[in-house]
Design an enzyme around this catalytic site. Structure first.
Site, PDB file in Angstrom:
ATOM      1  N   THR A  10      43.176  36.081  38.246  1.00 42.32           N
ATOM      2  CA  THR A  10      41.811  36.059  37.727  1.00 42.32           C
ATOM      3  C   THR A  10      41.844  36.175  36.218  1.00 42.32           C
ATOM      4  O   THR A  10      42.757  36.780  35.650  1.00 42.32           O
ATOM      5  CB  THR A  10      40.956  37.199  38.318  1.00 42.32           C
ATOM      6  OG1 THR A  10      39.610  37.082  37.846  1.00 42.32           O
ATOM      7  CG2 THR A  10      41.500  38.554  37.905  1.00 42.32           C
ATOM      8  N   ASN A  11      40.836  35.591  35.582  1.00 43.19           N
ATOM      9  CA  ASN A  11      40.631  35.765  34.146  1.00 43.19           C
ATOM     10  C   ASN A  11      39.462  36.701  33.865  1.00 43.19           C
ATOM     11  O   ASN A  11      39.084  36.893  32.712  1.00 43.19           O
ATOM     12  CB  ASN A  11      40.362  34.409  33.485  1.00 43.19           C
ATOM     13  CG  ASN A  11      41.615  33.554  33.403  1.00 43.19           C
ATOM     14  OD1 ASN A  11      42.618  33.974  32.847  1.00 43.19           O
ATOM     15  ND2 ASN A  11      41.561  32.351  33.967  1.00 43.19           N
ATOM     16  N   ALA A  13      38.038  40.019  33.237  1.00 41.90           N
ATOM     17  CA  ALA A  13      38.565  41.318  32.807  1.00 41.90           C
ATOM     18  C   ALA A  13      37.963  42.474  33.596  1.00 41.90           C
ATOM     19  O   ALA A  13      38.657  43.444  33.923  1.00 41.90           O
ATOM     20  CB  ALA A  13      38.321  41.507  31.314  1.00 41.90           C
ATOM     21  N   LYS A  15      36.767  42.359  36.670  1.00 39.87           N
ATOM     22  CA  LYS A  15      37.313  42.323  38.025  1.00 39.87           C
ATOM     23  C   LYS A  15      38.745  42.860  38.036  1.00 39.87           C
ATOM     24  O   LYS A  15      39.138  43.595  38.937  1.00 39.87           O
ATOM     25  CB  LYS A  15      37.261  40.899  38.567  1.00 39.87           C
ATOM     26  CG  LYS A  15      37.705  40.760  40.003  1.00 39.87           C
ATOM     27  CD  LYS A  15      37.620  39.320  40.482  1.00 39.87           C
ATOM     28  CE  LYS A  15      36.206  38.846  40.624  1.00 39.87           C
ATOM     29  NZ  LYS A  15      36.142  37.497  41.272  1.00 39.87           N
ATOM     30  N   ASP A  71      38.050  36.006  46.278  1.00 41.41           N
ATOM     31  CA  ASP A  71      36.834  35.242  46.040  1.00 41.41           C
ATOM     32  C   ASP A  71      35.710  36.053  46.634  1.00 41.41           C
ATOM     33  O   ASP A  71      35.824  36.580  47.747  1.00 41.41           O
ATOM     34  CB  ASP A  71      36.908  33.852  46.679  1.00 41.41           C
ATOM     35  CG  ASP A  71      35.789  32.951  46.175  1.00 41.41           C
ATOM     36  OD1 ASP A  71      35.467  33.022  44.974  1.00 41.41           O
ATOM     37  OD2 ASP A  71      35.238  32.176  46.968  1.00 41.41           O
ATOM     38  N   ASP A 157      25.228  42.715  40.473  1.00 39.35           N
ATOM     39  CA  ASP A 157      25.130  44.166  40.681  1.00 39.35           C
ATOM     40  C   ASP A 157      23.775  44.757  40.278  1.00 39.35           C
ATOM     41  O   ASP A 157      23.262  45.639  40.970  1.00 39.35           O
ATOM     42  CB  ASP A 157      26.239  44.892  39.925  1.00 39.35           C
ATOM     43  CG  ASP A 157      27.610  44.739  40.586  1.00 39.35           C
ATOM     44  OD1 ASP A 157      27.676  44.200  41.711  1.00 39.35           O
ATOM     45  OD2 ASP A 157      28.604  45.164  39.981  1.00 39.35           O
ATOM     46  N   ARG A 184      34.533  44.697  47.458  1.00 40.77           N
ATOM     47  CA  ARG A 184      35.850  44.516  46.843  1.00 40.77           C
ATOM     48  C   ARG A 184      36.700  45.767  46.999  1.00 40.77           C
ATOM     49  O   ARG A 184      37.905  45.686  47.240  1.00 40.77           O
ATOM     50  CB  ARG A 184      35.697  44.135  45.371  1.00 40.77           C
ATOM     51  CG  ARG A 184      37.011  43.670  44.734  1.00 40.77           C
ATOM     52  CD  ARG A 184      36.796  43.112  43.334  1.00 40.77           C
ATOM     53  NE  ARG A 184      36.020  41.881  43.376  1.00 40.77           N
ATOM     54  CZ  ARG A 184      34.749  41.769  42.963  1.00 40.77           C
ATOM     55  NH1 ARG A 184      34.119  42.807  42.461  1.00 40.77           N
ATOM     56  NH2 ARG A 184      34.128  40.629  43.045  1.00 40.77           N
TER      57      ARG A 184
END
Length: 206
Positions: A10-11, A13, A15, A71, A157, A184
């Site tokens: 992932t890119n 930050a 997450k 995902d 959120d 998550r």
């Protein structure tokens, strides 16, 4: 003894930070910035599981290291389960959190509270250099507020009211509160147990 390494594909930050918190100290989580660049696959699958596997497979093929990818997105019952896998680009441009959130609120304008049910979904995939794969899915049930509130979190959120949160949005929860119950958080804790078995890590932080 050095810790096993996993590349998180992932890119994002926020997450990355969220997933690192949940995984804990049993494994060294590398970001995409820590490995040589490679062509990232388009998220063309129709399911969260499919897209997570696409990203994990591309990462392990490029790096030769175990790869973890997720995902996730928002399913709104009134919208027939959408935005779903298109959550990050619902308003047209990938990653425009504000535009995505505002579009969903406009689409639910005048929809009563009882019909604003929704859930966050997260699929996490682990792909290993030996070709084995592990994938799992977790959900976080709730409903959507009529206006955003809270400064924590990201994405949808600020408008997601989780069940059992006392009327607070996901963005009003502390990182620790969110990690304990979010889609998550649930998915990565479960995957941490799998990584403990297949990589010999210390398992989740708890």
């Amino acid at each position: 003894m050095s810790r096993p390494r996993v590349v998180l594909a992932t890119n994002n930050a926020k997450k990355l930070a969220e997933l690192r918190r949940v995984v804990g100290d049993g494994v060294e989580v590398l970001a995409l910035a820590d490995v040589a660049p490679y062509p990232e696959p388009a998220e063309t699958e129709r399911t969260f599981e499919g897209n997570a596997l696409l990203k994990a497979r591309a990462c392990v093929a490029a790096t030769g290291l175990p790869a973890l990818a997720d995902d996730s997105g928002l399913e709104v019952d009134e919208l027939g389960g959408m935005p779903g896998v298109r959550s990050a680009r619902w308003a047209g441009r990938h990653g425009d959190d504000v535009a995505n959130l505002e579009l969903v609120l406009r689409q639910l304008e005048d929809v009563p509270a009882g019909r604003r049910t929704a859930r966050f979904v997260c699929a996490v995939a682990l792909a290993l250099p030996d070709g084995s794969e592990h994938v799992l899915r977790r959900v976080w049930e709730g409903r959507l507020a009529t206006a955003p509130a809270g400064a924590n979190g990201f994405g949808y959120d600020p408008v997601f009211l989780p069940e059992g949160a006392g009327g607070r949005t996901a963005a009003q929860l502390s990182p620790e509160e969110k990690d304990a119950v979010s889609h998550r958080g649930q998915a990565v804790r479960a995957m941490a147990q799998t990584m403990a078995q297949v990589l010999g890590t210390g398992g989740e932080r708890g």
